[in-house]
Design an enzyme around this catalytic site. Structure first.
Site, PDB file in Angstrom:
ATOM      1  N   ALA A  71       0.871  -1.181   0.000  1.00  0.00           N
ATOM      2  CA  ALA A  71       0.000   0.000   0.000  1.00  0.00           C
ATOM      3  C   ALA A  71       0.905   1.228   0.000  1.00  0.00           C
ATOM      4  O   ALA A  71       2.056   1.158   0.453  1.00  0.00           O
ATOM      5  CB  ALA A  71      -0.883  -0.019   1.237  1.00  0.00           C
ATOM      6  N   GLY A 116       0.547  -5.052   0.778  1.00  0.00           N
ATOM      7  CA  GLY A 116      -0.615  -5.085  -0.120  1.00  0.00           C
ATOM      8  C   GLY A 116      -0.297  -5.731  -1.462  1.00  0.00           C
ATOM      9  O   GLY A 116      -1.201  -6.244  -2.131  1.00  0.00           O
ATOM     10  N   GLU A 119      -0.598  -9.316  -0.933  1.00  0.00           N
ATOM     11  CA  GLU A 119      -2.037  -9.577  -0.743  1.00  0.00           C
ATOM     12  C   GLU A 119      -2.777  -9.599  -2.075  1.00  0.00           C
ATOM     13  O   GLU A 119      -3.674 -10.423  -2.292  1.00  0.00           O
ATOM     14  CB  GLU A 119      -2.628  -8.526   0.208  1.00  0.00           C
ATOM     15  N   GLU A 139       4.170  -5.370   7.259  1.00  0.00           N
ATOM     16  CA  GLU A 139       3.390  -4.270   7.836  1.00  0.00           C
ATOM     17  C   GLU A 139       3.752  -3.983   9.297  1.00  0.00           C
ATOM     18  O   GLU A 139       3.679  -2.840   9.747  1.00  0.00           O
ATOM     19  CB  GLU A 139       1.886  -4.568   7.733  1.00  0.00           C
TER      20      GLU A 139
HETATM   21  N1  CAA Z   1       4.586   3.181  -0.715  1.00  0.00           N
HETATM   22  C1  CAA Z   1       4.990   4.341  -1.248  1.00  0.00           C
HETATM   23  N2  CAA Z   1       6.178   4.485  -1.889  1.00  0.00           N
HETATM   24  C2  CAA Z   1       6.981   3.414  -1.944  1.00  0.00           C
HETATM   25  C3  CAA Z   1       6.618   2.166  -1.402  1.00  0.00           C
HETATM   26  C4  CAA Z   1       5.358   2.071  -0.763  1.00  0.00           C
HETATM   27  N3  CAA Z   1       4.881   0.902  -0.262  1.00  0.00           N
HETATM   28  N4  CAA Z   1       7.626   1.295  -1.610  1.00  0.00           N
HETATM   29  C5  CAA Z   1       8.579   1.966  -2.279  1.00  0.00           C
HETATM   30  N5  CAA Z   1       8.202   3.255  -2.480  1.00  0.00           N
HETATM   31  C6  CAA Z   1       8.934   4.315  -3.157  1.00  0.00           C
HETATM   32  C7  CAA Z   1      10.090   4.829  -2.317  1.00  0.00           C
HETATM   33  O1  CAA Z   1       9.627   5.773  -1.370  1.00  0.00           O
HETATM   34  C8  CAA Z   1      10.999   5.413  -3.364  1.00  0.00           C
HETATM   35  O2  CAA Z   1      10.477   6.660  -3.744  1.00  0.00           O
HETATM   36  P1  CAA Z   1      11.492   7.928  -3.909  1.00  0.00           P
HETATM   37  O3  CAA Z   1      12.375   7.544  -5.073  1.00  0.00           O
HETATM   38  O4  CAA Z   1      10.588   9.077  -4.210  1.00  0.00           O
HETATM   39  O5  CAA Z   1      12.249   8.030  -2.624  1.00  0.00           O
HETATM   40  C9  CAA Z   1      10.802   4.474  -4.557  1.00  0.00           C
HETATM   41  O6  CAA Z   1       9.558   3.793  -4.333  1.00  0.00           O
HETATM   42  C10 CAA Z   1      11.893   3.429  -4.666  1.00  0.00           C
HETATM   43  O7  CAA Z   1      11.966   2.721  -3.436  1.00  0.00           O
HETATM   44  P2  CAA Z   1      13.320   2.562  -2.575  1.00  0.00           P
HETATM   45  O8  CAA Z   1      14.257   3.686  -2.845  1.00  0.00           O
HETATM   46  O9  CAA Z   1      12.942   2.313  -1.159  1.00  0.00           O
HETATM   47  O10 CAA Z   1      13.915   1.234  -3.241  1.00  0.00           O
HETATM   48  P3  CAA Z   1      14.890   0.185  -2.550  1.00  0.00           P
HETATM   49  O11 CAA Z   1      15.373  -0.712  -3.646  1.00  0.00           O
HETATM   50  O12 CAA Z   1      15.910   0.842  -1.712  1.00  0.00           O
HETATM   51  O13 CAA Z   1      13.939  -0.678  -1.568  1.00  0.00           O
HETATM   52  C11 CAA Z   1      11.927  -1.883  -0.959  1.00  0.00           C
HETATM   53  C12 CAA Z   1      12.882  -1.456  -2.112  1.00  0.00           C
HETATM   54  C13 CAA Z   1      12.668  -2.868  -0.045  1.00  0.00           C
HETATM   55  C14 CAA Z   1      10.737  -2.566  -1.593  1.00  0.00           C
HETATM   56  C15 CAA Z   1      11.511  -0.638  -0.158  1.00  0.00           C
HETATM   57  O14 CAA Z   1      11.044   0.345  -1.060  1.00  0.00           O
HETATM   58  C16 CAA Z   1      10.431  -0.903   0.852  1.00  0.00           C
HETATM   59  O15 CAA Z   1      10.699  -1.449   1.910  1.00  0.00           O
HETATM   60  N6  CAA Z   1       9.176  -0.498   0.533  1.00  0.00           N
HETATM   61  C17 CAA Z   1       8.071  -0.605   1.475  1.00  0.00           C
HETATM   62  C18 CAA Z   1       7.602  -2.051   1.616  1.00  0.00           C
HETATM   63  C19 CAA Z   1       6.482  -2.145   2.639  1.00  0.00           C
HETATM   64  O16 CAA Z   1       6.687  -1.886   3.826  1.00  0.00           O
HETATM   65  N7  CAA Z   1       5.289  -2.524   2.188  1.00  0.00           N
HETATM   66  C20 CAA Z   1       4.120  -2.628   3.050  1.00  0.00           C
HETATM   67  C21 CAA Z   1       3.320  -1.381   2.949  1.00  0.00           C
HETATM   68  S1  CAA Z   1       2.013  -1.318   4.133  1.00  0.00           S
HETATM   69  C22 CAA Z   1       0.755  -2.210   3.459  1.00  0.00           C
HETATM   70  O17 CAA Z   1       0.863  -2.762   2.387  1.00  0.00           O
HETATM   71  C23 CAA Z   1      -0.492  -2.216   4.300  1.00  0.00           C
HETATM   72  C24 CAA Z   1      -1.577  -3.098   3.839  1.00  0.00           C
HETATM   73  O18 CAA Z   1      -1.508  -4.293   3.927  1.00  0.00           O
HETATM   74  C25 CAA Z   1      -2.816  -2.508   3.432  1.00  0.00           C
END
Ligand code: CAA
Length: 265
Positions: A71, A116, A119, A139
């Site tokens: 998400a 998500g 999911e 999460e």
């Molecule tokens: N939401 C918004 N933006 C996201 C994102 C997310 N879930 N995941 C990545 N991005 C964005 C980053 O902010 C970054 O944007 P900027 O270039 O503007 O800074 C861009 O995508 C590239 O990401 P990274 O620089 O972080 O890339 P990386 O290779 O260093 O890392 C990753 C990759 C490990 C996937 C890391 O991006 C990450 O941990 N992302 C979040 C994963 C996460 O926690 N997902 C769960 C979300 S909560 C959820 O999903 C709730 C639910 O069940 C409803």
């Protein structure tokens, strides 16, 4: 109608196979409300589409790095606490719509399928992945829990104890781990091979009765949470419904005449 322009989705159709590609690669295809609403609109149209026009759906995404990284965390940061329930409900509604699609839906995952994203993949009928795929429900590291059906679906795929371990520890599974744990049906060297195999599998259903695929999916979805007796009743109802179809007469006649069936529903 299905192929109209979407801001966050690329939708294409070839050989009666519809491909939905999530298209926000700059943010690793993170799911914001606008994207989820577009998916809801599209999936609602697909659930109304007849087998004549559609034999299968592929859910994939743009970019090599991520299927969907979850998400949209930036959007959630600005979300009022009392909107959390609506946000979760929207993601859940989208995920449930996949089970209502009358044809098989395959999720084709490359790169990260987190939160998500994992999911959404689990909302498909089954999942294929490339070797670089990474699955997880991280999460809890954000002070959240899975909100688009993950607490239920992961346990359905891999069993309750494995699901608890992955969620509670914020673990990440490689494609090989996911395959071993029955989350993924098959692993591919690259995305091209994966999509090509997925299409072949979906086109196989063209040699099956489309009505049979529809009734099997409906029966398996409806009976999954029921006890054995209720599951048998649901199966019996579907079996009886298809028994009076043209396809049943075609299939049985073709077998007895040693011919190939030409199913027409
Ligand atoms: N939401 C918004 N933006 C996201 C994102 C997310 N879930 N995941 C990545 N991005 C964005 C980053 O902010 C970054 O944007 P900027 O270039 O503007 O800074 C861009 O995508 C590239 O990401 P990274 O620089 O972080 O890339 P990386 O290779 O260093 O890392 C990753 C990759 C490990 C996937 C890391 O991006 C990450 O941990 N992302 C979040 C994963 C996460 O926690 N997902 C769960 C979300 S909560 C959820 O999903 C709730 C639910 O069940 C409803």
């Amino acid at each position: 109608m299905l192929l109209k322009e979407y801001k966050n989705l690329l939708v294409t159709k070839e050989d009666k196979i519809l491909t939905i590609s999530i298209n926000r690669p700059k943010v690793l295809n993170a799911l914001n409300q606008e994207l989820l609403s577009e998916l809801k609109t599209l999936l609602t149209l697909i659930t109304d589409t007849d087998f004549k026009d559609l034999r299968g759906v592929i859910l994939t995404s743009e970019g090599e790095k991520a299927f969907i990284a979850g998400a949209d965390i930036k959007e959630m940061d600005g979300l009022e606490d009392d909107k959390a329930s609506d946000f979760s409900a929207l993601g859940q509604e989208v995920s449930l719509l996949f089970s209502k699609v009358k044809v098989p839906v395959i999720a084709c995952v490359q790169g990260y399928a987190l939160g998500g994203g994992c999911e959404m993949a689990m909302s498909a009928d089954w999942i294929y992945a490339t070797e670089n795929a990474i699955f997880g429900l991280p999460e809890l590291s954000l002070g959240l829990i899975p909100g688009f059906g993950g607490t239920k679906r992961l346990a359905q795929f891999v069993g309750l104890a494995k699901a608890k371990e992955l969620i509670f520890t914020g673990g990440k599974w490689t494609a090989a781990d996911a395959y071993k744990n029955l989350l993924v049906n098959k692993v591919f060297a690259n995305k091209e091979e994966m999509l090509s195999f997925a299409k072949k599998q979906l086109l196989k259903s063209e040699r099956q009765s489309a009505l049979g695929v529809f009734y099997s999916k409906k029966t398996m979805e409806e009976s999954y949470f029921c006890n054995m007796q209720d599951s048998m009743s649901i199966e019996k109802k579907s079996f009886s419904a298809i028994f009076s179809s043209k396809d049943k007469r075609t299939g049985i006649k073709a077998f007895l005449n040693k011919e190939k069936p030409n199913f027409q529903y």
